[in-house]
Design a protein around this motif. Structure first.
Motif, mmCIF file in Angstrom:
data_model
loop_
_atom_site.group_PDB
_atom_site.id
_atom_site.type_symbol
_atom_site.label_atom_id
_atom_site.label_comp_id
_atom_site.label_asym_id
_atom_site.label_seq_id
_atom_site.Cartn_x
_atom_site.Cartn_y
_atom_site.Cartn_z
ATOM 1 N N ILE A 201 0.873 -0.991 0.036
ATOM 2 C CA ILE A 201 0.034 -0.006 0.157
ATOM 3 C C ILE A 201 0.847 1.086 -0.085
ATOM 4 O O ILE A 201 1.539 1.481 1.100
ATOM 5 C CB ILE A 201 -1.029 0.114 1.259
ATOM 6 N N PRO A 202 1.352 1.930 -1.215
ATOM 7 C CA PRO A 202 1.779 3.068 -1.156
ATOM 8 C C PRO A 202 1.354 4.128 -0.343
ATOM 9 O O PRO A 202 0.159 4.490 -0.020
ATOM 10 C CB PRO A 202 1.730 3.595 -2.620
ATOM 11 N N ALA A 203 2.267 4.814 0.532
ATOM 12 C CA ALA A 203 1.709 6.106 1.309
ATOM 13 C C ALA A 203 1.137 7.146 0.244
ATOM 14 O O ALA A 203 1.741 7.357 -0.609
ATOM 15 C CB ALA A 203 2.693 6.572 1.884
ATOM 16 N N SER A 204 0.336 7.875 0.981
ATOM 17 C CA SER A 204 -0.420 8.956 0.387
ATOM 18 C C SER A 204 -0.805 9.973 1.114
ATOM 19 O O SER A 204 -1.323 9.681 2.425
ATOM 20 C CB SER A 204 -1.530 8.298 -0.845
ATOM 21 N N SER A 205 -0.855 11.429 0.643
ATOM 22 C CA SER A 205 -1.342 12.410 1.497
ATOM 23 C C SER A 205 -2.948 12.460 1.535
ATOM 24 O O SER A 205 -3.352 13.351 2.299
ATOM 25 C CB SER A 205 -0.697 13.575 1.035
ATOM 26 N N SER A 206 -3.499 11.715 0.676
ATOM 27 C CA SER A 206 -4.764 11.423 0.717
ATOM 28 C C SER A 206 -5.353 11.020 1.838
ATOM 29 O O SER A 206 -6.945 11.186 2.040
ATOM 30 C CB SER A 206 -5.435 10.910 -0.455
ATOM 31 N N TYR A 207 -4.828 10.211 2.478
ATOM 32 C CA TYR A 207 -5.312 9.536 3.706
ATOM 33 C C TYR A 207 -5.485 10.221 4.901
ATOM 34 O O TYR A 207 -4.616 11.297 5.128
ATOM 35 C CB TYR A 207 -4.546 8.202 4.136
ATOM 36 N N ALA A 208 -6.597 10.417 5.586
ATOM 37 C CA ALA A 208 -6.736 11.235 6.822
ATOM 38 C C ALA A 208 -5.608 10.770 8.021
ATOM 39 O O ALA A 208 -5.244 10.005 8.034
ATOM 40 C CB ALA A 208 -8.073 11.073 7.329
ATOM 41 N N SER A 209 -5.346 11.738 8.644
ATOM 42 C CA SER A 209 -4.531 11.697 9.586
ATOM 43 C C SER A 209 -4.631 10.745 10.531
ATOM 44 O O SER A 209 -5.984 10.597 10.942
ATOM 45 C CB SER A 209 -4.271 13.218 10.488
ATOM 46 N N GLY A 210 -3.983 9.785 10.859
ATOM 47 C CA GLY A 210 -4.247 8.759 11.892
ATOM 48 C C GLY A 210 -4.436 7.523 11.179
ATOM 49 O O GLY A 210 -4.865 6.414 11.947
ATOM 50 N N THR A 211 -4.594 7.414 9.792
ATOM 51 C CA THR A 211 -5.071 6.264 9.194
ATOM 52 C C THR A 211 -3.914 5.131 9.149
ATOM 53 O O THR A 211 -2.868 5.529 9.102
ATOM 54 C CB THR A 211 -5.226 6.699 7.667
ATOM 55 N N THR A 212 -4.430 3.820 9.650
ATOM 56 C CA THR A 212 -3.377 2.848 9.731
ATOM 57 C C THR A 212 -3.411 1.902 8.474
ATOM 58 O O THR A 212 -4.533 1.660 7.982
ATOM 59 C CB THR A 212 -3.852 1.845 10.837
ATOM 60 N N LEU A 213 -2.328 1.912 7.794
ATOM 61 C CA LEU A 213 -2.052 0.972 6.650
ATOM 62 C C LEU A 213 -1.227 -0.215 7.148
ATOM 63 O O LEU A 213 -0.543 -0.405 7.885
ATOM 64 C CB LEU A 213 -1.028 1.816 5.908
ATOM 65 N N GLN A 214 -2.084 -1.217 6.706
ATOM 66 C CA GLN A 214 -1.635 -2.645 7.041
ATOM 67 C C GLN A 214 -1.371 -3.494 5.722
ATOM 68 O O GLN A 214 -2.120 -4.325 5.130
ATOM 69 C CB GLN A 214 -3.025 -3.255 7.680
ATOM 70 N N PRO A 215 -0.321 -3.254 4.976
ATOM 71 C CA PRO A 215 0.138 -4.106 3.919
ATOM 72 C C PRO A 215 0.562 -5.507 4.308
ATOM 73 O O PRO A 215 0.936 -5.516 5.347
ATOM 74 C CB PRO A 215 1.271 -3.334 3.347
ATOM 75 N N TYR A 216 0.395 -6.439 3.211
ATOM 76 C CA TYR A 216 1.087 -7.590 3.524
ATOM 77 C C TYR A 216 0.079 -8.434 4.512
ATOM 78 O O TYR A 216 0.540 -9.092 5.410
ATOM 79 C CB TYR A 216 2.420 -7.789 3.882
ATOM 80 N N SER A 217 -1.295 -8.237 4.587
ATOM 81 C CA SER A 217 -2.335 -8.610 5.540
ATOM 82 C C SER A 217 -2.651 -10.071 4.923
ATOM 83 O O SER A 217 -2.411 -10.360 3.738
ATOM 84 C CB SER A 217 -3.548 -7.859 5.942
#
Length: 285
Positions: A201-217
């Motif tokens: 999941i590439p990082a992006s400024s579109s995600y709201a502050s505090g969003t948790t990214l969980q790649p390789y789930s």
């Protein structure tokens, strides 16, 4: 004149002391080196055995989470990384009977044991030391997902772009295995957490502050797998299209409506009911 006995003369004789001390010291040195070498080898075997237990537990938990046999997966993994011959049948528990995950049906506990002797230490030890390693792994959902994409190739599973604003108040997940499994770009704003994917999941400024990214789930199960395929209503040949700055009201008098696709750029109000998208896509922006 008094003659000194040979024994007493020997006690006073200092010649050869260095040789005696060296012999005694060398014996201790050889013993220390031998014991140190065996200790290093035991530590290596312990690490290898622990790696086997860790890998088996993780493989078992992953398989168990996906509905397969955790026991079979753990056993296969032990055979794959068979660094050390096990001297006892491994213990594999799906739903451990002890430890912090005791009774957890999603957890897998693996205990392996080996006993091997070494040349130096076997001189002093009647039985070879027993080396034991154990590991417990559990696969759990780390969020509540209200949007799930079952795309399982390397294609992007979920895309946010343009000026779309998504305020979901829950998580999103995709089974996409790609390097961009979820894409959020442009001037879009995404308020959804966590964001999970089997791939990256590439990082992006579109995600709201505090969003948790969980790649390789872990992949998500099909929530409709137990249901029969739906009977597609007639009249699914037309798409629903709403242009920017336009409003539309979609009625559903029979409770079931069907479209070949939806492309919504304006504001739409849907009557309550079930809506089918037959073979097309749903785009909102």
């Amino acid at each position: 004149m008094t003659r000194t006995a040979p024994f007493f003369r020997l006690l006073k004789d200092r010649s050869g002391n260095t040789l005696i001390i060296s012999a005694l010291t060398l014996t201790s040195l050889v013993g220390a080196v031998g014991l140190g070498t065996d200790t290093v080898q035991w530590d290596l075997w312990k690490r290898q055995l622990q790696r086997e237990a860790d890998s088996a537990a993780i493989a078992g938990a992953q398989a168990n989470y996906l509905g397969a046999s955790g026991t079979d997966a753990a056993t296969t993994e032990l055979h794959r990384y068979n660094y050390i011959t096990l001297t006892k049948t491994p213990t594999i528990e799906v739903g451990p009977t002890s430890g912090p995950y005791a009774g957890n049906s999603l957890a897998v506990r693996v205990v392996v044991q080996s006993s091997r002797s070494l040349p130096f230490s076997s001189i002093f030890l009647t039985n070879a030391p027993v080396i034991i390693a154990q590991a417990t792994a559990a696969a759990t959902n780390l969020g509540t997902y209200c949007v799930v994409s079952l795309e399982n190739t390397t294609a992007t599973g979920i895309t946010f772009q343009g000026s779309a604003s998504a305020n979901l108040g829950c998580g999103i997940a995709t089974n996409s295995q790609g390097t961009s499994a979820v894409y959020a770009g442009g001037a879009s704003t995404v308020n959804a957490s966590p964001v999970a994917a089997v791939g990256a999941i590439p990082a992006s400024s579109s995600y709201a502050s505090g969003t948790t990214l969980q790649p390789y789930s872990s992949p998500q199960a099909d929530p409709f797998a137990s249901l029969p395929p739906p009977v597609v209503p007639s009249g699914c040949n037309s798409p629903l299209q709403v242009q920017p700055n336009r409003t539309a009201h979609v009625t559903n008098p029979t409770g079931t409506a069907c479209f070949s696709g939806m492309d919504i750029k304006g504001t739409v109000t849907f009557d309550p009911g079930v809506y089918y998208i037959n073979g097309g896509s749903f785009n909102a922006g």
